[in-house]
Design an enzyme around this catalytic site. Sequence first.
Site, short mmCIF file in Angstrom:
data_model
loop_
_atom_site.label_atom_id
_atom_site.label_comp_id
_atom_site.label_asym_id
_atom_site.label_seq_id
_atom_site.Cartn_x
_atom_site.Cartn_y
_atom_site.Cartn_z
N PHE A 140 0.81 -1.23 0.00
CA PHE A 140 0.00 0.00 0.00
C PHE A 140 0.84 1.28 0.00
CE2 PHE A 140 -2.11 -3.23 2.76
CZ PHE A 140 -2.98 -3.73 1.79
N GLY A 158 2.34 2.42 -2.81
CA GLY A 158 2.28 3.04 -4.13
C GLY A 158 3.38 2.59 -5.08
N LYS A 159 3.95 1.40 -4.84
CA LYS A 159 5.05 0.92 -5.69
C LYS A 159 4.60 0.72 -7.14
CE LYS A 159 5.79 -2.71 -3.18
NZ LYS A 159 4.68 -2.42 -2.24
N THR A 160 3.44 0.08 -7.31
CA THR A 160 2.98 -0.20 -8.68
C THR A 160 2.61 1.10 -9.40
OG1 THR A 160 2.25 -2.42 -8.06
CG2 THR A 160 1.30 -1.49 -10.06
N GLU A 197 5.94 -6.94 -8.48
CA GLU A 197 5.80 -8.02 -7.48
C GLU A 197 7.02 -8.95 -7.47
OE1 GLU A 197 1.42 -8.89 -6.59
OE2 GLU A 197 1.52 -9.07 -8.76
#
Length: 195
Positions: free
Chosen positions: A20, A22-24, A92
């Site tokens: 949660f 905000g990596k993606t 991921e």
Amino acid sequence: MASTEVQTDGHIEVITGSMFSGKTEELIRRIERAEIAGQDVKVFKPSIDDRYSEEEVGSHNGSKWKAYVVDQDEDIDSVFSNLEADVIAIDEANFFDKSLVERCQQLADGGKRVIVSGIDQTFRGEPFEPVPSLMASAEYIDKLRAICTECGKPATKNQRLINGEPAHADAPTVDVGGKEKYQARCRHCHEVKTG
Ligand SMILES: [Zn+2]
């Protein structure tokens, strides 16, 4: 994050942090910029539920990107060999095994811009390979923080919950889930059941 927009003859960028954080979204932001510049971008993600198909990398804010899903049993060497791309993005990454580190090194040595996103810690707060080793190999690292659900301070830990209670340290390291199983927490609010 201007440093990561520098064009080089091949390098590794790691985007890490808790769930949660905000990596993606950040991964998608970078690959969108590359595509606008006319660069050839290929996106990969691991199969985490035995499916083998083309899917999308999606973020909570609605951005999506078509990704090639790498099967658990698939030879990562064959997937990444002879890749025609300027930019290789891997989301991921924590679900890949440690051989990903060497593959990313080879791609960067061969002139590719490699962008890797994944969590760096297990639910116990321990280093979660292969991301820590990728961080050691990378030219650029951005560690993002979420917001602690308990106290509102910056969060870097993955709190696993089982029926609302902190998971025991003996629980398996990998247990795929979202908000029903995990919260982002700061180090002070992060709990692992022991004993
Ligand atoms: Zn907290």
